[in-house]
Design a protein around this motif. Structure first.
Motif, PDB file in Angstrom:
ATOM      1  N   TYR A 154      -6.512 -19.933 -10.558  1.00 35.96           N
ATOM      2  CA  TYR A 154      -6.986 -20.774  -9.358  1.00 35.96           C
ATOM      3  C   TYR A 154      -6.792 -19.715  -8.213  1.00 35.96           C
ATOM      4  N   ALA A 155      -7.621 -19.886  -7.173  1.00 33.17           N
ATOM      5  CA  ALA A 155      -7.427 -19.414  -5.939  1.00 33.17           C
ATOM      6  C   ALA A 155      -7.131 -20.406  -4.802  1.00 33.17           C
ATOM      7  N   ILE A 289      -2.220 -18.296 -13.321  1.00 32.06           N
ATOM      8  CA  ILE A 289      -2.511 -17.076 -12.691  1.00 32.06           C
ATOM      9  C   ILE A 289      -2.938 -17.669 -11.215  1.00 32.06           C
ATOM     10  N   GLY A 290      -2.325 -17.599 -10.141  1.00 33.69           N
ATOM     11  CA  GLY A 290      -2.704 -17.970  -8.976  1.00 33.69           C
ATOM     12  C   GLY A 290      -3.062 -16.784  -7.931  1.00 33.69           C
ATOM     13  N   LEU A 322       4.998 -11.056  -9.746  1.00 35.86           N
ATOM     14  CA  LEU A 322       4.437 -11.454  -8.325  1.00 35.86           C
ATOM     15  C   LEU A 322       3.906  -9.987  -7.538  1.00 35.86           C
ATOM     16  N   CYS A 323       2.799  -9.981  -7.160  1.00 33.78           N
ATOM     17  CA  CYS A 323       2.380  -9.002  -6.305  1.00 33.78           C
ATOM     18  C   CYS A 323       1.183  -8.964  -5.402  1.00 33.78           C
ATOM     19  N   PRO A 327      -5.053  -7.925   0.549  1.00 34.80           N
ATOM     20  CA  PRO A 327      -4.278  -8.768   1.244  1.00 34.80           C
ATOM     21  C   PRO A 327      -4.208 -10.188   0.602  1.00 34.80           C
ATOM     22  N   ASP A 328      -4.333 -10.367  -0.599  1.00 36.38           N
ATOM     23  CA  ASP A 328      -4.011 -11.505  -1.214  1.00 36.38           C
ATOM     24  C   ASP A 328      -2.669 -11.417  -2.057  1.00 36.38           C
ATOM     25  N   ILE A 329      -1.837 -12.504  -2.463  1.00 34.74           N
ATOM     26  CA  ILE A 329      -0.757 -12.501  -3.172  1.00 34.74           C
ATOM     27  C   ILE A 329      -1.036 -13.052  -4.821  1.00 34.74           C
TER      28      ILE A 329
END
Length: 344
Positions: A154-155, A289-290, A322-323, A327-329
């Protein structure tokens, strides 16, 4: 006990398999052949729909394999599929020793180690098994559980919203994150979305930008549209880029059962908070996976629809990675068990 040379060969076999990429619905396997003096003479990896790793490596080694060692990431198969049994190929090649990382749980293909031992070949299993395990995590899950492994992607914004009040959702995350998604999609053999998401976004549900992937990619996943609403045939999900399967049910168990019948091992679930919520409630999501964008909407649709009424309904997720991606996580995690129902 495996020698240092055999350990090095196993690491090479793992890398060769990884470089070959997705072989679903078959496992991803690498093989290194050492000659009688312990020198590496050939490598091979399973080809999707083609030769198995052992056959490819033995063909390259030729007569030099006689009296040598085969180092394989997965137990050689003993059944006849698209190709002959790898156990028989190893026996006929005159291999004297076989070193295996993981045993094969498949009820028909497994048991190859016993066949090799019965033929007088020395066999050692469990060598660097933990390092080989990620190669076939989804495949092994599907074979042993009888259903596909499910990854939910998801985003969302930082306040957990995946669409604005008007339904618009493109694009919440940036181009780097969208490219990153393609690498994960390429690891699956089915992409699943609900009819509502398909009607709203008209997605193609394919792996895009395949030339940019780090591994060779030659076959699109099966596209699966779930739900009873009719999708007009001019929607992109019906183009000729990939096959499409319609399942007129939103029940997760029904969907996964149908996909298992089609030999699907790894499902990429995206497109529709209602559909994802059904899988989540049923405890049928195995990896999350987000992609979280550094922005806020304030109102709109949540990434997941559910019926949680209290904090006791929280389902924990063990974060495994986690990375930042541009610009996104990006957050990857494994869901814990679904909360048990309580009765008064």
């Amino acid at each position: 006990m495996a020698s240092e040379t055999e350990h090095q060969a196993m690491r090479c076999a793992i890398e060769v398999a990884r470089e070959r990429g997705n072989c679903l619905p078959n496992p991803t396997v690498g093989c290194v052949v050492l000659d009688a003096d312990g020198r590496e003479i050939a490598t091979g990896a399973t080809v999707r729909g083609g030769d198995h790793a052992e056959a490819e490596a033995l063909a390259a080694a030729g007569e030099r394999a006689r009296g040598g060692t085969a180092v394989v990431t997965l137990e050689p198969c003993r059944h006849i599929g698209h190709t002959g049994p790898c156990t028989q190929a190893l026996i006929e090649a005159g291999i004297g020793r076989v070193v295996i990382a993981e045993t094969d749980p498949h009820p028909e293909a497994g048991g190859g180690a016993d066949v090799l031992r019965a033929a007088g070949i020395e066999v050692e299993t469990g060598v660097l098994a933990a390092e080989a395990e990620p190669l076939n995590r989804a495949w092994r899950f599907a074979v042993t559980r009888g259903r596909p492994f499910v990854t939910w992607k998801y985003a969302a914004t930082m306040d957990g919203l995946s669409a604005a009040p008007d339904g618009s959702s493109k694009w919440i995350t940036g181009p780097d994150a969208r490219r990153d998604v393609q690498q994960f999609r390429a690891q699956c053999d089915a992409i699943v979305a609900g009819t509502g998401a398909v009607l709203a976004d008209d997605p193609r549900l394919t792996v895009r930008d395949t030339d940019d992937l780090p591994l060779p990619y030659d076959r699109q996943p099966l596209r699966v549209v779930v739900g009873e609403t009719t999708i007009p045939n001019y929607y992109r999900v019906f183009d000729r880029v990939a096959p499409t399967l319609l399942i007129q049910s939103r029940e997760p168990e029904v969907v996964l059962s149908k996909l298992a019948e089609n030999h699907i091992r790894h499902v990429w679930l995206e497109g529709g908070p209602r559909l994802a919520g059904g899988f989540w409630k049923a405890g049928l999501i195995d990896r999350v996976i987000g992609y979280i964008a550094p922005s806020m909407l304030g109102s709109g649709r949540a990434a997941l629809e559910g019926e949680a009424a209290t904090l006791a309904d929280l389902r924990p997720i063990e974060i495994t990675d986690l990375c930042t991606i541009g610009p996104d996580i990006r957050i990857i995690g494994t869901p814990g068990p679904a909360p048990r129902e309580t009765y008064v």
